[in-house]
Design an enzyme around this catalytic site. Structure first.
Site, PDB file in Angstrom:
ATOM      1  N   CYS A   2      -6.812   7.976 -11.602  1.00  0.00           N
ATOM      2  CA  CYS A   2      -7.177   8.688 -12.934  1.00  0.00           C
ATOM      3  C   CYS A   2      -6.018   8.430 -13.846  1.00  0.00           C
ATOM      4  CB  CYS A   2      -7.116  10.281 -12.917  1.00  0.00           C
ATOM      5  SG  CYS A   2      -8.140  10.787 -11.598  1.00  0.00           S
ATOM      6  N   SER A 364      -3.847  -1.761   0.698  1.00  0.00           N
ATOM      7  CA  SER A 364      -2.933  -2.968   0.563  1.00  0.00           C
ATOM      8  C   SER A 364      -1.888  -2.704   1.690  1.00  0.00           C
ATOM      9  CB  SER A 364      -2.507  -2.715  -0.775  1.00  0.00           C
ATOM     10  OG  SER A 364      -1.528  -3.651  -0.947  1.00  0.00           O
TER      11      SER A 364
END
Length: 641
Positions: A2, A364
């Site tokens: 967000c 990641s």
């Protein structure tokens, strides 16, 4: 993930312009295309853009508590949400949604400013408590999520996830900070808490900032730090290997919680391969993976990624990045908002775009090099520190300083013959030596590029002061641990995490980093340095722990890094852009730089015997920024005169 924005007035009687909050919010639409909202109260305005990940229908923001006295805009994910909900329910709190946003509100009601210490995850948020007239800003421990703010002369505070939410506000001064330019050309990014503009700051990782009406403006408060203290009774290596996998597996499983598709980046390196291996064991469906390939073989890791993908049966996609892709670097200026010279930003953006085709969340492997000493510079720094302990500065300075000055800069020669930087580092103290290792443009070269006016603006300031500040207070005594601590405070949030956040958010993709779970970070910090760097090999313990999961050809191959062939591309497909620096570029006309020095740098690189690739790329990035964002009114007074 967000985006959030806000405006705070120190007096409740001053109204907030709803249209301004909405405009600030809209500039970050890419961070949350699924939903948006604004809250306006007496002297307070909050805005939010939402990328729905958990509780897709019930997590709308700004979110209030039952009485409406607490309002929150939140950017992040909590990985201990279930634990906190159980604890808060036991304390009498009633939940209306399954969103972790509501958990942050109840945590504030229960623990106040200490609530941030209870949160496990990545986050940046702004909370308004109308009862105590308090604005509370917070950023996660490692700086995975960003938060920028400015304090205006009239007492107003404005803040947002990205710089662009603030730079569009007319009332905010946007004067370029010469100290930030010095920092940028030294590191390739602007380290926290500075931004490229004097009046806009970044809230540092692991910090909060409180404003309370009727009281003096708050100052950033550090609520978390990491200590590199080794236990007096180390465990056996085999036991530690098992514990590495157990702890990392637990972190990965926590990071998989989502109501949308989750995948992973797979470069073929140790860290991303570890993520995929553990994800494969945590789910009964094929993992979605993607990689970037390069047409230049020496930069291409896709074969190793394919090996891992085949081993774990992932649904794997590969996107090749040709030299022509450099023509697409221009949009990076708009994505990063300030100069950012990590050339891997381009392939990072491409891999985010590729991942977003099939998933909304990607895991990641970032953080592995910092935690387990994977960078070559750690080996050099540790060896240099051993020499510094033997030879006092009075002896080292003259001896190695002279060698560093006379030894040629053999950019074209094999690595073993490039000793100039080593000599220069040994002639300096610990801070300056490590600064020499991480600098994009070395001191002498960088200062030679500045105009007289720029040098006057700096007034003796040098970018090494950033490292000195952190090294001085590092809770560590081993050279390796000190270097790791500094990287966790500078390189990791300023470069690695900034690169991934902006690139992923530009494509409305949420990226999670299990290795930077703060519990795992704290545990690895307590490992003995010789378990991280052993016999000149980094990631010793991690690689040994991963041997049952990954082949040796992946674990023990030469580190390549996620980068582009910058030096060659600047002489080839990008040579025109390189030459343009020496002309009427914004870089030169700004008054910041000596045009003749810039032209010399360009000609040396294009001539082929000097490698100024990293320096020229940084200058090109800065030139693009100045062209796009800076007019005479944005330069320091002496430069625009």
């Amino acid at each position: 993930m967000c985006g959030l924005v806000g405006i705070y007035h120190p007096t409740a009687s001053r109204p907030v312009d709803r249209a301004l909050v909405e405009a600030m919010n809209q500039r970050q639409f890419h961070r949350g295309p699924d939903d948006g909202g604004v809250f306006i109260g007496p002297g307070i305005g909050l805005g939010h853009r939402r990328l729905s990940i958990v509780d897709l229908g019930g997590g709308r923001q700004p979110m209030t508590n039952d009485g409406g006295g607490v309002v929150l805009v939140y950017n992040g994910e909590l990985y201990n949400n279930a634990e906190l909900v159980a604890e808060l329910k036991a304390a009498g709190h009633v939940f209306r949604t399954a969103s972790d946003t509501e958990t942050v509100i109840h945590a504030w009601e229960e623990w106040g400013e200490d609530s941030v210490r209870h949160l496990r995850g990545m986050f940046a948020y702004a909370l308004w408590d109308d009862r105590s007239q308090t604005l509370f800003l917070a950023r996660d421990r490692l700086g995975i999520k960003p938060l920028h703010y400015t304090c205006l002369a009239d007492g107003r505070v404005m803040f947002g996830s990205e710089l662009k939410s603030l730079t569009g506000v007319e009332d905010i001064p946007k004067v370029v900070d010469p100290l930030a330019i010095e920092d940028f050309l030294a590191y390739g990014y602007v380290p926290d808490p500075r931004s490229i503009f004097k009046d806009i700051l970044k809230l540092e990782a692991g910090h909060t900032l409180t404003f309370r009406r009727g009281e003096a403006p708050g100052r950033p408060h550090c609520y978390w730090d990491v200590s590199f203290t080794t236990p007096s009774r180390p465990a056996k290596t085999d036991d530690l290997c098992a514990e590495v996998i157990d702890r990392l597996d637990e972190a990965v499983r926590c990071h998989l919680v989502a109501d949308v598709p989750v995948g992973a980046f797979l470069s073929g390196g140790v860290d991303s391969s570890a993520m995929v291996a553990l994800m494969a064991g945590a789910t009964d469906r094929p993992v979605e993976t993607c990689s970037i390939a390069f047409s230049e073989a020496r930069f291409d890791e896709s074969a190793y990624a394919k090996t891992v993908a085949e081993r774990y049966g992932t649904h794997h996609r590969v996107h090749t990045l040709p030299a022509q892709a450099l023509s697409e670097v221009g949009p990076l200026t708009a994505i990063y908002d300030e100069p950012f010279a990590d050339s891997s930003a381009l392939p990072t953006l491409k891999v985010c775009q590729a991942a977003r085709e099939t998933v909304t969340v990607a895991l990641s492997g970032d953080g592995g090099d910092e935690l387990f000493a994977g960078y070559r510079r750690y080996r050099f720094h540790t060896a240099e520190e051993a020499v510094r302990r033997i030879l006092p500065q009075a002896a080292r300075g003259p001896l190695f300083g002279a060698l560093g000055r006379v030894y040629p800069k053999l950019d074209w020669a094999p690595q073993v013959l490039r000793a100039k930087s080593t000599f220069q580092a040994l002639g300096r103290d610990r801070v300056e030596g490590y600064f020499n290792a991480v600098s994009v443009i070395p001191d002498g070269l960088r200062r030679g590029l500045y105009s007289k006016t720029m040098r006057a603006e700096l007034a003796g300031y040098g970018a090494s002061e950033v490292l000195r500040r952190h090294m001085t207070r590092a809770p560590a005594d081993h050279p390796l641990s000190i270097a790791q601590y500094v990287d966790l405070k500078t390189w990791l949030p300023g470069d690695i995490l900034t690169k991934v956040d902006r690139a992923s958010m530009a494509t409305s993709l949420e990226v999670r980093v299990p290795m930077l779970d703060h519990r795992f970070v704290e545990w690895t910090a307590g490992l003995s340095p010789d378990l991280k760097l052993s016999g000149g090999t980094g990631k010793y313990l991690l690689k040994r722990a991963l041997r049952p999961l990954l082949p040796d050809e992946v674990l023990y191959r030469r580190k390549m890094g996620f980068s582009i062939p910058l030096t060659d591309w600047l002489r080839g497909p990008w040579s025109g852009r390189t030459r343009a620096l020496a002309g009427r570029s914004a870089l030169v006309t700004s008054g910041l730089f000596d045009g003749a020095a810039v032209a010399k740098l360009v000609e040396q690189h294009l001539g082929g015997n000097w490698d100024h690739g990293a320096a020229l790329y940084a200058l090109i990035v800065l030139d693009d920024f100045l062209t796009a964002h800076v007019g005479a009114a944005c330069l320091p007074a002496r430069m625009s005169a």
